[in-house]
Write an enzyme that holds these catalytic residues in place. Structure first.
Site, PDB file in Angstrom:
ATOM      1  N   ASP A  32       9.322-114.275 -65.898  1.00 14.53           N
ATOM      2  CA  ASP A  32       8.298-114.244 -66.928  1.00 14.53           C
ATOM      3  C   ASP A  32       7.193-115.357 -66.637  1.00 14.53           C
ATOM      4  O   ASP A  32       6.671-116.669 -66.473  1.00 14.53           O
ATOM      5  CB  ASP A  32       8.704-114.556 -68.606  1.00 14.53           C
ATOM      6  CG  ASP A  32       9.509-113.758 -69.134  1.00 14.53           C
ATOM      7  OD1 ASP A  32      10.427-113.427 -68.960  1.00 14.53           O
ATOM      8  OD2 ASP A  32       9.011-112.359 -69.661  1.00 14.53           O
ATOM      9  N   GLY A 137       5.746-115.814 -74.927  1.00 12.64           N
ATOM     10  CA  GLY A 137       5.482-117.540 -74.808  1.00 12.64           C
ATOM     11  C   GLY A 137       7.259-118.121 -74.643  1.00 12.64           C
ATOM     12  O   GLY A 137       6.215-118.629 -73.757  1.00 12.64           O
ATOM     13  N   GLY A 139      11.481-118.538 -74.112  1.00 17.51           N
ATOM     14  CA  GLY A 139      12.755-117.564 -74.904  1.00 17.51           C
ATOM     15  C   GLY A 139      12.920-117.890 -75.841  1.00 17.51           C
ATOM     16  O   GLY A 139      12.768-119.284 -76.288  1.00 17.51           O
ATOM     17  N   ASP A 170      12.273-107.106 -75.222  1.00 14.75           N
ATOM     18  CA  ASP A 170      11.677-107.808 -74.071  1.00 14.75           C
ATOM     19  C   ASP A 170      11.870-109.179 -75.463  1.00 14.75           C
ATOM     20  O   ASP A 170      11.207-109.248 -76.715  1.00 14.75           O
ATOM     21  CB  ASP A 170      10.714-107.545 -73.700  1.00 14.75           C
ATOM     22  CG  ASP A 170      10.549-109.574 -72.955  1.00 14.75           C
ATOM     23  OD1 ASP A 170       9.859-109.755 -71.915  1.00 14.75           O
ATOM     24  OD2 ASP A 170      11.703-110.234 -73.047  1.00 14.75           O
ATOM     25  N   GLY A 171      13.548-109.578 -75.314  1.00 18.43           N
ATOM     26  CA  GLY A 171      12.844-111.025 -76.301  1.00 18.43           C
ATOM     27  C   GLY A 171      14.051-111.071 -78.010  1.00 18.43           C
ATOM     28  O   GLY A 171      13.856-110.184 -78.870  1.00 18.43           O
TER      29      GLY A 171
HETATM   30  C1  DX5 Z   1       9.018-114.415 -73.479  1.00 21.52           C
HETATM   31  C2  DX5 Z   1       9.545-113.451 -72.414  1.00 21.52           C
HETATM   32  C3  DX5 Z   1      10.635-113.338 -72.159  1.00 21.52           C
HETATM   33  C4  DX5 Z   1      11.714-114.187 -72.736  1.00 21.52           C
HETATM   34  C5  DX5 Z   1      13.568-113.482 -73.547  1.00 21.52           C
HETATM   35  O1  DX5 Z   1       7.452-114.644 -73.813  1.00 21.52           O
HETATM   36  O2  DX5 Z   1       8.444-112.784 -72.488  1.00 21.52           O
HETATM   37  O3  DX5 Z   1      11.459-112.654 -72.125  1.00 21.52           O
HETATM   38  O4  DX5 Z   1      11.634-114.937 -71.797  1.00 21.52           O
HETATM   39  O5  DX5 Z   1      14.224-114.456 -73.190  1.00 21.52           O
HETATM   40  P1  DX5 Z   1      14.879-114.655 -74.591  1.00 21.52           P
HETATM   41  O6  DX5 Z   1      16.558-113.167 -74.248  1.00 21.52           O
HETATM   42  O7  DX5 Z   1      15.854-115.589 -74.748  1.00 21.52           O
HETATM   43  O8  DX5 Z   1      14.819-113.573 -75.485  1.00 21.52           O
HETATM   44 ZN    ZN Z   2       9.384-110.960 -70.647  1.00 22.99          ZN
END
Ligand code: DX5
Ligand code: ZN
Length: 211
Positions: A32, A137, A139, A170-171
């Protein structure tokens, strides 16, 4: 169903986590990369450190305003994917071609608030569509349930038009929400995987995907 693990939420012991990740069955390291402009977070140095330990195929997620310098920075790593955000707005087609010219699969990412219309013109050209289930932005955010329908729509468009893109989500993906993204081809998870037994949690997501 493939799994891409994000290390964005790893604050200390990054080397230890990366060593465990290298020994796990994760299909990709999801990197990321944030420039502090497209999103307020800035993660370039953290991601560069993660790369020094990495032995897995790379799935690079660029959350940056000026995409070109980051394609040039990472292309030599020969990642499996380089994905940037359609919201960055600039000459999307030429950036996609630039990535593909390096023999790297090219992806477009879109935030939950961005209409699918914005990516329609590019669906025939991309190898991956990254459907954000949280705003890019940070996690550890909460999964947006509207994502499930988006994935279904993208699957239908793919079969109707014979597109070839893979669908990545993703997310906020964990043991509870994974059942809502079973139609995706690749699942990204960070907080859930790295905050427990990495291999067990990866398997749990894979099972959840099969359930
Ligand atoms: C957020 C990122 C994601 C995030 C996923 O902007 O693109 O990849 O890190 O992490 P989790 O699984 O903690 O939501
Ligand atoms: Zn990501």
């Amino acid at each position: 169903m493939e799994i891409a693990t994000s290390v964005l939420s790893v604050t200390d012991q990054l080397g230890q986590t990366m060593k465990r990740l290298n020994m796990s069955s994760t299909d990709y390291l999801h990197l990321d990369v944030m420039d502090g402009k497209f999103v307020s977070n800035h993660t370039v140095s953290q991601m560069d450190e993660a790369v020094t330990f990495n032995q897995k195929p790379l799935d690079i997620h660029l959350m940056v305003e000026d995409v070109l310098p980051f394609i040039q920075k990472y292309q030599s790593l020969q990642p499996a994917f380089i994905t940037f955000h359609v919201e960055c707005g600039k000459d999307i087609s030429s950036l996609l071609s630039m990535i593909k010219a390096q023999g790297i699969k090219a992806g477009l990412a879109l935030n939950p608030s961005t209409k699918l219309d914005q990516v329609m013109p590019y669906l025939k050209d991309i190898d991956l569509i990254l459907v954000m289930s949280v705003p890019a932005g940070y996690g550890g955010q909460r999964f947006d349930p509207k994502t499930t329908n988006r994935i279904t729509t993208l699957r239908n468009l793919r079969s109707e038009h014979g597109y070839h893109y893979q669908i990545e989500v993703d997310g906020g993906i964990n043991r509870e929400t994974v059942s809502m993204v079973q139609q995706a081809d690749i699942i990204v998870s960070g907080t859930y995987i790295v905050n427990g037994n990495i291999e067990e949690r990866i398997e749990c997501l894979r099972q959840g995907a099969k359930a």
